[in-house]
Scaffold this motif. Structure first.
Motif, mmCIF file in Angstrom:
data_model
loop_
_atom_site.group_PDB
_atom_site.id
_atom_site.type_symbol
_atom_site.label_atom_id
_atom_site.label_comp_id
_atom_site.label_asym_id
_atom_site.label_seq_id
_atom_site.Cartn_x
_atom_site.Cartn_y
_atom_site.Cartn_z
ATOM 1 N N LEU A 1 0.984 -1.334 -0.093
ATOM 2 C CA LEU A 1 -0.087 -0.064 -0.196
ATOM 3 C C LEU A 1 0.895 1.152 -0.053
ATOM 4 O O LEU A 1 0.230 2.367 -0.122
ATOM 5 N N GLU A 2 2.221 1.243 0.200
ATOM 6 C CA GLU A 2 3.004 2.436 0.163
ATOM 7 C C GLU A 2 2.896 2.907 -1.225
ATOM 8 O O GLU A 2 2.902 4.171 -1.124
ATOM 9 N N ALA B 1 -6.930 -2.187 9.137
ATOM 10 C CA ALA B 1 -5.426 -2.419 9.119
ATOM 11 C C ALA B 1 -5.121 -1.517 8.034
ATOM 12 O O ALA B 1 -3.875 -1.048 7.838
ATOM 13 N N GLU B 2 -5.771 -1.522 6.746
ATOM 14 C CA GLU B 2 -5.488 -1.036 5.406
ATOM 15 C C GLU B 2 -5.442 0.477 5.802
ATOM 16 O O GLU B 2 -4.434 0.972 5.157
ATOM 17 N N LEU C 1 -2.224 2.882 5.112
ATOM 18 C CA LEU C 1 -2.209 3.931 4.126
ATOM 19 C C LEU C 1 -1.915 5.125 4.592
ATOM 20 O O LEU C 1 -0.944 6.010 4.191
ATOM 21 N N ALA C 2 -2.393 5.426 6.072
ATOM 22 C CA ALA C 2 -2.055 6.730 6.894
ATOM 23 C C ALA C 2 -0.485 6.653 7.054
ATOM 24 O O ALA C 2 -0.024 7.818 6.728
ATOM 25 N N ALA C 3 -0.152 5.577 7.798
ATOM 26 C CA ALA C 3 1.384 5.401 7.996
ATOM 27 C C ALA C 3 2.367 5.726 6.859
ATOM 28 O O ALA C 3 3.245 6.719 6.999
ATOM 29 N N LEU D 1 7.232 -0.357 9.409
ATOM 30 C CA LEU D 1 7.231 -1.792 9.209
ATOM 31 C C LEU D 1 6.569 -2.654 10.826
ATOM 32 O O LEU D 1 5.883 -3.557 10.580
ATOM 33 N N ASN D 2 7.378 -1.863 11.775
ATOM 34 C CA ASN D 2 6.988 -2.652 13.113
ATOM 35 C C ASN D 2 5.624 -2.582 13.293
ATOM 36 O O ASN D 2 4.774 -3.315 13.609
ATOM 37 N N ILE D 3 4.835 -1.297 12.856
ATOM 38 C CA ILE D 3 3.357 -1.148 12.995
ATOM 39 C C ILE D 3 2.709 -2.003 12.303
ATOM 40 O O ILE D 3 1.739 -2.784 12.635
ATOM 41 N N LEU D 4 3.131 -2.210 10.996
ATOM 42 C CA LEU D 4 2.432 -3.101 9.991
ATOM 43 C C LEU D 4 2.548 -4.659 10.470
ATOM 44 O O LEU D 4 1.515 -5.208 10.304
ATOM 45 N N LYS D 5 3.921 -4.933 11.065
ATOM 46 C CA LYS D 5 3.792 -6.399 11.505
ATOM 47 C C LYS D 5 2.629 -6.667 12.754
ATOM 48 O O LYS D 5 2.311 -7.548 12.716
ATOM 49 N N GLN D 6 2.701 -5.687 13.606
ATOM 50 C CA GLN D 6 1.596 -5.882 14.805
ATOM 51 C C GLN D 6 0.453 -6.021 14.065
ATOM 52 O O GLN D 6 -0.634 -6.686 14.489
#
Length: 321
Positions: free
Chosen positions: A33-34, A130-131, A135-137, A170-175
């Motif tokens: 999504l980046e 989560a999506e 997207l926001a991150a 990436l740490n946020i996405l992993k969680q």
């Protein structure tokens, strides 16, 4: 259920990989999504149609100010920057000099409780949340700001300090991937966890930050009102309400079988009776959340589980008609 609405997972033409991401998102999907996190922004400068513009809600504060130094008054200095205590003590006029922070802190408060594990058509609310968080991150990182998160489920909260790095995102996405994968029909709902998460966030957020709350508002009460009020005194707060159409309009059936993952009951009655009872009980927390944000003058963005989350964000933030 009407023929025009299909329960999630009924389309056999979907591939298993795509099906999985609609139920529980994978890290690879969130990373991808980046490259599509474009056409919207959480910066203070907003398009006229944006829900975050001055015409629709209070403007975003943007970056805060850091105190730089005290110095003697010079002709042309803004008198509002005068430090009267120092001026009185020294007998000479002094001003306080501030510089704008080069980056802003953004916190994502993401709900991954069992109440989010529902979807009637395209995807589960938990997967859409989560999506949206991904997207926001990615967008916030692209704008040069620091992004952190507090991701909570029915049992615990996971805090991530705001960082301006791909590793931090990436740490946020992993969680988010782990939280999505942990949701099953047998999980027990915890309405009180929303306030516990908000209280934990208050301990980390001080001032001049942007807080983006992503969830369905389950468990919202007067205590939540007070915490959001405290957050919004010195920070910007945005809520993204993730909902499924089936939560707002019951299917045209004379009776429904309702389950909490362990037991089930049959709810009977006329459609009008069912709809009224459903709205009074099930959507009470949503109405409370809407009224609170309206009372505090805070923006509320509604995202459904049927449409593309990115396009809905772009419409809400004014980049698409």
């Amino acid at each position: 259920m009407s023929k025009s609405r299909k329960w999630f997972g009924s389309d056999s033409a979907q591939s298993s990989a795509e099906q999985d991401d609609r139920v529980a998102v994978s890290l690879s999907h969130l990373r991808s999504l980046e490259f599509s996190a474009r056409g919207f922004s959480f910066s203070p400068r907003q398009p006229v149609r944006s829900i975050l513009s001055g015409q629709h809600a209070s403007r975003l504060r943007g970056r805060g100010l850091n105190f730089e130094e005290l110095r003697h008054y010079r002709p042309g200095d803004d008198i509002r920057t005068m430090d009267w205590k120092v001026t009185n003590r020294t007998g000479k006029p002094h001003v306080r000099v501030y510089t704008e922070e080069r980056e802003r802190r953004v916190y994502l408060l993401v709900d991954q409780r069992i109440s989010m594990f529902f979807g009637s058509e395209r995807a589960m609310k938990s997967a859409v949340a989560a999506e949206l968080a991904a997207l926001a991150a990615w967008r916030i990182l692209g704008e040069g700001d620091r992004v952190g998160a507090l991701i909570f489920d029915d049992e615990q909260c996971h805090h991530f300090t705001p960082r301006r790095s791909r590793e931090g995102v990436l740490n946020i996405l992993k969680q988010l991937e782990r939280s999505n994968a942990a949701l099953t029909a047998g999980c027990r709902a915890n309405a009180k966890q929303l306030n516990l998460a908000a209280d934990a966030l208050l301990r980390h957020v001080t001032h001049d930050a942007l807080v983006i709350c992503i969830g369905d508002g389950f468990g919202w009460d007067e205590g939540t009102d007070e915490m959001v009020k405290r957050l919004s005194l010195h920070n910007d707060v945005i809520a993204i309400d993730v909902f499924d159409p089936a939560e707002r309009e019951l299917p045209a059936l004379k009776e429904l079988v309702v389950s909490d993952g362990e037991s089930q009951i049959v709810v009977a009655g006329t459609r009008e009776e069912l709809q009224k009872r459903f709205e009074e009980r099930h959507l009470q927390h949503v109405q409370h959340m809407r009224e609170a944000f309206q009372r505090f003058g805070l923006p509320l963005i509604e995202i459904d589980t049927v449409g593309d989350p990115l396009k809905q964000l772009q419409r809400a933030l004014g980049t698409q008609p």
